[in-house]
Design a protein around this motif. Sequence first.
Motif, short mmCIF file in Angstrom:
data_model
loop_
_atom_site.label_atom_id
_atom_site.label_comp_id
_atom_site.label_asym_id
_atom_site.label_seq_id
_atom_site.Cartn_x
_atom_site.Cartn_y
_atom_site.Cartn_z
N GLU A 62 0.81 -1.22 0.00
CA GLU A 62 0.00 0.00 0.00
C GLU A 62 0.85 1.27 0.00
O GLU A 62 0.30 2.38 0.07
CB GLU A 62 -0.91 0.00 1.24
CG GLU A 62 -1.86 -1.19 1.32
CD GLU A 62 -2.87 -1.20 0.19
OE1 GLU A 62 -3.27 -0.10 -0.25
OE2 GLU A 62 -3.25 -2.29 -0.24
N HIS B 125 -10.87 4.26 19.08
CA HIS B 125 -11.17 5.59 18.52
C HIS B 125 -10.10 6.62 18.88
O HIS B 125 -9.60 7.34 18.00
CB HIS B 125 -12.53 6.08 19.03
CG HIS B 125 -12.85 7.47 18.57
ND1 HIS B 125 -13.20 7.77 17.26
CD2 HIS B 125 -12.84 8.66 19.24
CE1 HIS B 125 -13.39 9.07 17.14
NE2 HIS B 125 -13.18 9.64 18.32
N HIS C 80 -7.15 5.37 16.09
CA HIS C 80 -7.65 6.20 14.99
C HIS C 80 -7.20 7.66 15.09
O HIS C 80 -6.52 8.18 14.21
CB HIS C 80 -9.18 6.13 14.96
CG HIS C 80 -9.80 7.07 13.97
ND1 HIS C 80 -9.54 7.02 12.61
CD2 HIS C 80 -10.68 8.12 14.14
CE1 HIS C 80 -10.21 7.97 11.98
NE2 HIS C 80 -10.90 8.65 12.90
N SER D 15 -4.04 2.99 9.37
CA SER D 15 -4.81 2.64 8.17
C SER D 15 -5.23 1.17 8.23
O SER D 15 -6.25 0.79 7.64
CB SER D 15 -3.97 2.89 6.92
OG SER D 15 -2.84 2.03 6.89
N ALA D 16 -4.44 0.36 8.92
CA ALA D 16 -4.74 -1.07 9.05
C ALA D 16 -4.02 -1.60 10.27
O ALA D 16 -3.01 -1.03 10.72
CB ALA D 16 -4.32 -1.84 7.79
N GLU E 97 -14.88 -5.15 14.65
CA GLU E 97 -16.10 -4.33 14.62
C GLU E 97 -15.79 -2.86 14.86
O GLU E 97 -16.23 -1.98 14.10
CB GLU E 97 -17.09 -4.84 15.67
CG GLU E 97 -18.37 -4.01 15.76
CD GLU E 97 -19.30 -4.49 16.86
OE1 GLU E 97 -20.30 -3.78 17.13
OE2 GLU E 97 -19.04 -5.55 17.44
N GLY F 279 -13.60 -1.31 12.17
CA GLY F 279 -14.36 -1.14 10.94
C GLY F 279 -15.17 0.13 10.94
O GLY F 279 -15.36 0.77 9.89
N GLU F 280 -15.67 0.54 12.12
CA GLU F 280 -16.43 1.79 12.22
C GLU F 280 -15.55 3.00 11.89
O GLU F 280 -16.07 4.05 11.51
CB GLU F 280 -16.99 1.94 13.64
CG GLU F 280 -18.03 0.88 14.00
CD GLU F 280 -18.48 0.99 15.45
OE1 GLU F 280 -18.04 1.94 16.14
OE2 GLU F 280 -19.27 0.13 15.91
N GLU F 281 -14.24 2.84 12.06
CA GLU F 281 -13.31 3.93 11.76
C GLU F 281 -12.66 3.77 10.39
O GLU F 281 -11.77 4.54 10.02
CB GLU F 281 -12.20 3.98 12.83
CG GLU F 281 -12.69 4.03 14.27
CD GLU F 281 -13.34 5.35 14.64
OE1 GLU F 281 -13.34 6.28 13.80
OE2 GLU F 281 -13.87 5.46 15.76
N GLY F 282 -13.08 2.76 9.65
CA GLY F 282 -12.50 2.52 8.33
C GLY F 282 -11.13 1.88 8.37
O GLY F 282 -10.35 2.01 7.42
N ILE F 283 -10.83 1.18 9.46
CA ILE F 283 -9.52 0.54 9.63
C ILE F 283 -9.68 -0.97 9.46
O ILE F 283 -10.48 -1.60 10.16
CB ILE F 283 -8.94 0.84 11.03
CG1 ILE F 283 -8.83 2.35 11.27
CG2 ILE F 283 -7.58 0.16 11.20
CD1 ILE F 283 -8.44 2.71 12.70
N GLY F 284 -8.91 -1.54 8.56
CA GLY F 284 -8.95 -2.98 8.37
C GLY F 284 -8.13 -3.71 9.41
O GLY F 284 -7.17 -3.16 9.96
#
Length: 330
Positions: free
Chosen positions: A56, A119, A123, A129-130, A152, A155-160
């Motif tokens: 990435e 969070h 985040h 990012s992951a 879970e 994922g709410e923060e867009g983190i894989g």
Amino acid sequence: MTVPHTSRARALVVCRDGDAIPPELHGAVIAIGNFDGLHRGHQSLIATAVEAAHRESRPAAILTFDPHPRAFFAPQASHFRLTPEPVKLKILAQLGVDVAFIRRFDATLAGTSARDFVHDLLHRQLGASALVIGGDFHFGRGREGTPAVLVELAGEEGIGVTTVGTVKDDGSAVSSSRIRAALEVGDIGTANELLGYRWFVEGEVRHGDKRGRVLGYPTANLRLDEGCHLAHGIYAVRVAVAPGEVRDGVASFGRRPTFDNGAPLLETFIFDFSGDLYGRSLDIEFIGRIRPEERFESAEALVEQMKRDEARAREMLAASRESELRSFIG
């Protein structure tokens, strides 16, 4: 999965609580863990993070904690740290990690909810990012966070999130506790096999009583961490005396029962070497144990045994050159 070998360490950035994160290190792929020992299981996590980061075009990072949570919750217990921070950072630099996020494990962090851990820390502060974790990863107040909870919340923060499987040896998980147990009985071979590299210590050479010089075996003396539970005894070792210069040697770790039975000290006789090492920091890696520490009736008897120890150490060191185990010193 193995970590690609690098011939020399890259520049590793260390970010502690309150440190500003350089802009180029935002959006990192972060492997999370205590990483004491950086054994084969830890290396699998880190390799996964490094490879994902490269794909990435992102920084590769680790998030770890100091002190170890076990030391925080049981401060009265003696905790055997396999890789004190200076050693850990040296290894991380050679594993392809760009940044080490080190967070102080205190009452505030211990009381942070799983949601706030994701969070606020992962985040908002670190901008992950992951994430890469092991299957037994727990986090947050009372260990309420599990891998499923992390998937879970992240994922709410867009983190894989990638979960890496357990690395096993002889059917059992490779773990820091297994390595500590091996070192505590002097089983260097098992410890090194589980680590995937030769275990080493770092320390500053200090002045001693110069007794080794009188006996014909001048030594470089290091005081190891008080929590080091390595079995007392005589060991075949290698010593990084300067960048790119690694020498063979034989070391005694213990209390010197023939003389003073004092505080534990690592005394290393470096083969075919002369020079002033006082005040310098040395890395000493362990190849194998020769014998337990013992008391002798005279200095002469001790010297005769030291000659036999030297010969045995040279044999062990020569044989070890066929090993594929990695070395992180030199």
